[in-house]
Every structure is written in structure tokens, then in C-alpha cells.
Design a protein around this motif. Structure first.
Motif, PDB file in Angstrom:
ATOM      1  N   LYS A 113       0.826  -1.205   0.000  1.00 53.48           N
ATOM      2  CA  LYS A 113       0.000   0.000   0.000  1.00 53.48           C
ATOM      3  C   LYS A 113       0.860   1.255   0.000  1.00 53.48           C
ATOM      4  O   LYS A 113       2.004   1.242   0.446  1.00 53.48           O
ATOM      5  N   VAL A 116      -1.118   7.577   2.247  1.00 56.29           N
ATOM      6  CA  VAL A 116      -1.702   8.811   1.741  1.00 56.29           C
ATOM      7  C   VAL A 116      -1.733   9.877   2.841  1.00 56.29           C
ATOM      8  O   VAL A 116      -1.468  11.041   2.596  1.00 56.29           O
ATOM      9  N   VAL A 122      -3.357   3.125   0.997  1.00 51.90           N
ATOM     10  CA  VAL A 122      -4.247   2.532   0.000  1.00 51.90           C
ATOM     11  C   VAL A 122      -3.504   1.628  -0.974  1.00 51.90           C
ATOM     12  O   VAL A 122      -2.372   1.901  -1.355  1.00 51.90           O
ATOM     13  N   PRO A 124      -3.885  -0.304  -4.868  1.00 48.69           N
ATOM     14  CA  PRO A 124      -4.509   0.112  -6.138  1.00 48.69           C
ATOM     15  C   PRO A 124      -6.022  -0.141  -6.196  1.00 48.69           C
ATOM     16  O   PRO A 124      -6.766   0.694  -6.705  1.00 48.69           O
ATOM     17  N   ASP A 126      -8.067  -0.076  -3.725  1.00 48.61           N
ATOM     18  CA  ASP A 126      -8.725   0.929  -2.878  1.00 48.61           C
ATOM     19  C   ASP A 126      -8.899   2.237  -3.643  1.00 48.61           C
ATOM     20  O   ASP A 126      -9.944   2.880  -3.570  1.00 48.61           O
ATOM     21  N   VAL A 127      -7.859   2.619  -4.385  1.00 49.80           N
ATOM     22  CA  VAL A 127      -7.917   3.853  -5.179  1.00 49.80           C
ATOM     23  C   VAL A 127      -9.073   3.758  -6.173  1.00 49.80           C
ATOM     24  O   VAL A 127      -9.878   4.698  -6.311  1.00 49.80           O
ATOM     25  N   LYS A 128      -9.195   2.627  -6.859  1.00 39.99           N
ATOM     26  CA  LYS A 128     -10.276   2.444  -7.829  1.00 39.99           C
ATOM     27  C   LYS A 128     -11.645   2.547  -7.156  1.00 39.99           C
ATOM     28  O   LYS A 128     -12.574   3.159  -7.697  1.00 39.99           O
ATOM     29  N   GLU A 131     -12.365   6.150  -6.260  1.00 39.56           N
ATOM     30  CA  GLU A 131     -12.731   6.877  -7.478  1.00 39.56           C
ATOM     31  C   GLU A 131     -14.170   6.555  -7.885  1.00 39.56           C
ATOM     32  O   GLU A 131     -14.920   7.439  -8.296  1.00 39.56           O
ATOM     33  N   ILE A 154     -10.899  12.837  -1.456  1.00 40.40           N
ATOM     34  CA  ILE A 154     -10.590  12.544  -2.858  1.00 40.40           C
ATOM     35  C   ILE A 154      -9.537  13.534  -3.380  1.00 40.40           C
ATOM     36  O   ILE A 154      -8.654  13.159  -4.162  1.00 40.40           O
ATOM     37  N   LEU A 157      -6.267  12.341  -1.948  1.00 41.60           N
ATOM     38  CA  LEU A 157      -5.879  11.111  -2.641  1.00 41.60           C
ATOM     39  C   LEU A 157      -5.276  11.424  -4.002  1.00 41.60           C
ATOM     40  O   LEU A 157      -4.211  10.892  -4.357  1.00 41.60           O
ATOM     41  N   LYS A 158      -5.910  12.305  -4.757  1.00 45.22           N
ATOM     42  CA  LYS A 158      -5.406  12.655  -6.093  1.00 45.22           C
ATOM     43  C   LYS A 158      -4.051  13.343  -6.028  1.00 45.22           C
ATOM     44  O   LYS A 158      -3.225  13.180  -6.921  1.00 45.22           O
ATOM     45  N   ILE A 161      -1.404  10.267  -5.113  1.00 48.69           N
ATOM     46  CA  ILE A 161      -1.289   9.091  -5.975  1.00 48.69           C
ATOM     47  C   ILE A 161      -0.766   9.493  -7.353  1.00 48.69           C
ATOM     48  O   ILE A 161      -1.042  10.473  -7.900  1.00 48.69           O
TER      49      ILE A 161
END
Length: 161
Positions: A113, A116, A122, A124, A126-128, A131, A154, A157-158, A161
Motif C-alpha cells: 500500500k 496517503v 491505499v 490500487p 482501494d484507489v479504484k 474513485e 478525494i 488522494l489525487k 497518488i
């Protein structure tokens, strides 16, 4: 069912939930929504055993949460929903649970992970899922404690990542 808070915290029921969240946002039930917990009798017993004696605690799969949420028997029940990851929230929403805001509290670090924030790491998948929640119009707020200021998860996160 009236949801007082839908929270991601892979520790589920613990000190912050017991001393802060349940007092600020009282609920008749704490429902752990997790395939892993619901399907493992030992883990389920351990997780639910720490719930306060004045609050009913259950552990159900996201799919079952959808059935429970739609059941008229629970229409006036207040509940705190605790999830271990965002994919389970997507599944719960797709099963009929009306969740408009998610409090992102804690997802612990492991080597696969990416960290963040101090408390949220997170993978991958989790990111999906985050989103997808964002695309579904779900507000994602980062807050460890109810007294903390809400941050747009969000957006954070952006940036990371």
C-alpha cells in the motif's frame, strides 16, 4: 434505517468509536459491514465483543446490509456503519444502502500500500473504489475524530497518488 455515520476504519470497533463517534452521533446499532468479519465466526465474536453494552452490534456482508437497509422493520433504527475498505461501501451501495457521505478514518499500512495520510494507506484496488465512490456522488471526508475539521479525501488522494 437512518445512518448516523458510514466510516472506513479497518480496526472497526475501538477506542475512538467507543469514546468519541458513538457519543457525538448516537446510534442504536453498530454494524460492521465486512465479508471477512461476517464470514469468520472467531473474528466476528472478537470484533463485536468490544461494543458498548447499550448498543446492539452486528457484522454482516455488504450484500446482506442492502437487504437489512431495505427492510421496513428497521426503518426507524439508527445505525453506525463501519467498513474496512472502500470496495465494501461500493458493494453496499450497489446492494441498496443509501450512503451519501463516507468518513475515511483509518486504513493501516502494509508493504503493498501507499501511505496517503498518517492514518490512511491505499492499495490500487482501494484507489479504484474511492474513485468509483466519487463518481457515484459520495462525499469522502477525512476525519480521525469527530472534532477534527473535515478534509476532502478525494482531493488529498489525487494529490498523493
Amino acid at each position: 434505517m437512518k445512518i448516523t455515520v458510514a466510516r472506513i476504519d479497518d480496526r472497526y470497533i475501538h477506542g475512538q468509536v467507543l469514546t468519541k463517534w458513538i457519543k457525538l452521533l448516537p446510534a442504536e446499532r453498530i454494524i460492521v459491514v465486512s465479508d471477512e468479519v461476517a464470514e469468520d465466526p472467531m473474528r466476528k465474536t472478537l470484533v463485536l465483543s468490544v461494543a458498548p453494552s447499550n448498543v446492539k452490534a452486528n457484522a454482516v456482508t455488504p450484500e446482506k446490509m442492502g437487504r437489512v437497509f431495505k427492510n421496513p422493520k428497521y426503518a426507524d433504527t439508527t445505525a453506525m456503519l463501519l467498513f474496512g475498505n472502500p470496495a465494501e461501501i461500493v458493494e453496499a451501495i450497489e446492494s441498496g444502502v443509501d450512503i451519501t457521505t463516507v468518513n475515511v478514518g483509518g486504513m493501516r499500512f502494509d508493504p503493498r500500500k501507499k501511505q496517503v495520510t498518517e492514518a490512511v494507506s491505499v492499495a490500487p484496488e482501494d484507489v479504484k473504489a474511492f474513485e468509483k465512490l466519487n463518481e457515484m456522488g459520495v462525499k469522502l471526508e477525512l476525519r480521525q475524530l469527530p472534532g477534527d475539521s473535515s478534509q476532502d479525501f478525494i482531493k488529498i488522494l489525487k494529490q498523493k497518488i
